[in-house]
Design a protein around this motif. Structure first.
Motif, mmCIF file in Angstrom:
data_model
loop_
_atom_site.group_PDB
_atom_site.id
_atom_site.type_symbol
_atom_site.label_atom_id
_atom_site.label_comp_id
_atom_site.label_asym_id
_atom_site.label_seq_id
_atom_site.Cartn_x
_atom_site.Cartn_y
_atom_site.Cartn_z
ATOM 1 N N LYS A 67 13.550 10.405 -20.888
ATOM 2 C CA LYS A 67 14.959 10.659 -20.628
ATOM 3 C C LYS A 67 15.661 9.415 -20.085
ATOM 4 N N TYR A 68 14.845 8.470 -19.582
ATOM 5 C CA TYR A 68 15.407 7.274 -18.970
ATOM 6 C C TYR A 68 14.711 6.036 -19.525
ATOM 7 N N ARG A 69 15.497 4.958 -19.703
ATOM 8 C CA ARG A 69 14.951 3.715 -20.242
ATOM 9 C C ARG A 69 15.430 2.557 -19.383
ATOM 10 N N HIS A 70 14.531 1.612 -19.174
ATOM 11 C CA HIS A 70 14.859 0.398 -18.412
ATOM 12 C C HIS A 70 15.943 -0.357 -19.171
ATOM 13 N N LEU A 71 16.913 -0.885 -18.445
ATOM 14 C CA LEU A 71 18.043 -1.554 -19.091
ATOM 15 C C LEU A 71 17.658 -2.867 -19.756
ATOM 16 N N GLU A 72 16.735 -3.607 -19.160
ATOM 17 C CA GLU A 72 16.367 -4.903 -19.706
ATOM 18 C C GLU A 72 15.093 -4.857 -20.552
ATOM 19 N N ASN A 73 14.217 -3.910 -20.299
ATOM 20 C CA ASN A 73 12.963 -3.778 -21.043
ATOM 21 C C ASN A 73 12.884 -2.357 -21.603
ATOM 22 N N PRO A 74 13.357 -2.135 -22.838
ATOM 23 C CA PRO A 74 13.420 -0.787 -23.398
ATOM 24 C C PRO A 74 12.053 -0.123 -23.617
ATOM 25 N N GLU A 75 10.981 -0.894 -23.469
ATOM 26 C CA GLU A 75 9.660 -0.293 -23.595
ATOM 27 C C GLU A 75 9.296 0.528 -22.363
ATOM 28 N N LEU A 76 9.962 0.270 -21.244
ATOM 29 C CA LEU A 76 9.722 1.032 -20.023
ATOM 30 C C LEU A 76 10.593 2.272 -20.042
ATOM 31 N N TRP A 78 10.835 6.705 -18.782
ATOM 32 C CA TRP A 78 10.383 7.743 -17.856
ATOM 33 C C TRP A 78 10.952 9.065 -18.311
ATOM 34 N N SER A 79 10.141 10.102 -18.275
ATOM 35 C CA SER A 79 10.559 11.424 -18.728
ATOM 36 C C SER A 79 11.380 12.169 -17.692
ATOM 37 N N GLY A 80 11.381 11.683 -16.468
ATOM 38 C CA GLY A 80 12.068 12.395 -15.405
ATOM 39 C C GLY A 80 11.134 13.363 -14.689
ATOM 40 N N ARG A 81 9.899 13.435 -15.142
ATOM 41 C CA ARG A 81 8.891 14.301 -14.531
ATOM 42 C C ARG A 81 7.910 13.460 -13.728
ATOM 43 N N GLY A 82 7.369 14.053 -12.687
ATOM 44 C CA GLY A 82 6.366 13.353 -11.903
ATOM 45 C C GLY A 82 6.992 12.286 -11.010
ATOM 46 N N ARG A 83 6.126 11.415 -10.521
ATOM 47 C CA ARG A 83 6.588 10.351 -9.629
ATOM 48 C C ARG A 83 7.522 9.396 -10.350
ATOM 49 N N LYS A 84 8.496 8.922 -9.626
ATOM 50 C CA LYS A 84 9.407 7.930 -10.204
ATOM 51 C C LYS A 84 8.658 6.617 -10.358
ATOM 52 N N PRO A 85 8.820 5.957 -11.508
ATOM 53 C CA PRO A 85 8.187 4.643 -11.663
ATOM 54 C C PRO A 85 8.860 3.621 -10.750
ATOM 55 N N GLY A 86 8.146 2.548 -10.492
ATOM 56 C CA GLY A 86 8.632 1.505 -9.597
ATOM 57 C C GLY A 86 9.980 0.947 -9.989
ATOM 58 N N TRP A 87 10.194 0.751 -11.289
ATOM 59 C CA TRP A 87 11.458 0.159 -11.720
ATOM 60 C C TRP A 87 12.643 1.092 -11.447
ATOM 61 N N ILE A 88 12.437 2.384 -11.494
ATOM 62 C CA ILE A 88 13.500 3.345 -11.163
ATOM 63 C C ILE A 88 13.760 3.306 -9.654
ATOM 64 N N ILE A 89 12.708 3.315 -8.876
ATOM 65 C CA ILE A 89 12.849 3.279 -7.413
ATOM 66 C C ILE A 89 13.603 2.019 -6.987
ATOM 67 N N GLU A 90 13.212 0.875 -7.559
ATOM 68 C CA GLU A 90 13.879 -0.386 -7.219
ATOM 69 C C GLU A 90 15.360 -0.343 -7.575
ATOM 70 N N ALA A 91 15.658 0.200 -8.742
ATOM 71 C CA ALA A 91 17.053 0.257 -9.188
ATOM 72 C C ALA A 91 17.870 1.182 -8.297
ATOM 73 N N LYS A 96 21.917 1.413 -7.931
ATOM 74 C CA LYS A 96 22.223 1.891 -9.281
ATOM 75 C C LYS A 96 22.065 3.417 -9.316
ATOM 76 N N SER A 97 22.682 4.012 -10.322
ATOM 77 C CA SER A 97 22.607 5.459 -10.520
ATOM 78 C C SER A 97 21.580 5.765 -11.607
ATOM 79 N N LEU A 98 20.929 6.889 -11.473
ATOM 80 C CA LEU A 98 19.968 7.323 -12.472
ATOM 81 C C LEU A 98 20.649 7.505 -13.836
ATOM 82 N N ASP A 99 21.918 7.882 -13.816
ATOM 83 C CA ASP A 99 22.670 8.068 -15.055
ATOM 84 C C ASP A 99 22.769 6.793 -15.874
ATOM 85 N N GLU A 100 22.708 5.648 -15.226
ATOM 86 C CA GLU A 100 22.787 4.378 -15.944
ATOM 87 C C GLU A 100 21.596 4.166 -16.867
#
Length: 103
Positions: A67-76, A78-91, A96-100
């Motif tokens: 459901k979510y994709r890293h802005l600079e590295n589209p290979e990263l 996250w489905s929105g399930r489970g623990r948030k990945p590091g790049w989401i936590i950092e953002a 930043k907003s999750l909506d971004e």
């Protein structure tokens, strides 16, 4: 069974240790065989030809769509399930907003 281990020689202690280790391994092997036999009986009672057939009949775990994709590295992603990945936590920590990151 009370054994005064202090009165035994090193050889006797090693022999006891060796025999008890073998007895423990034997016991564990018997328990595993019994458990497998029970599982086979359950599988057959449920209409499966074998335990392997029953295990193979389990539905495959479906991977959640991202459901979510890293802005600079589209290979990263996250489905929105489970623990948030590091790049989401950092953002999020950076304001930043999750909506971004929504796909």
């Amino acid at each position: 069974m009370d054994i005064n281990y202090n009165n035994l020689s090193l050889e006797q202690l090693k022999e006891i240790n060796k025999k008890s280790a073998a007895a423990i391994a034997d016991f564990e092997t018997r328990r595993k065989k019994e458990a497998i036999q029970k599982a086979i009986e359950i599988a057959k009672a449920a209409g499966f030809a074998s335990l392997e057939d029953m295990l193979a009949a389990q539905p495959a775990k479906q991977k959640a769509e991202p459901k979510y994709r890293h802005l600079e590295n589209p290979e990263l992603t996250w489905s929105g399930r489970g623990r948030k990945p590091g790049w989401i936590i950092e953002a999020l920590d950076a304001g930043k907003s999750l909506d971004e990151f929504a796909i």
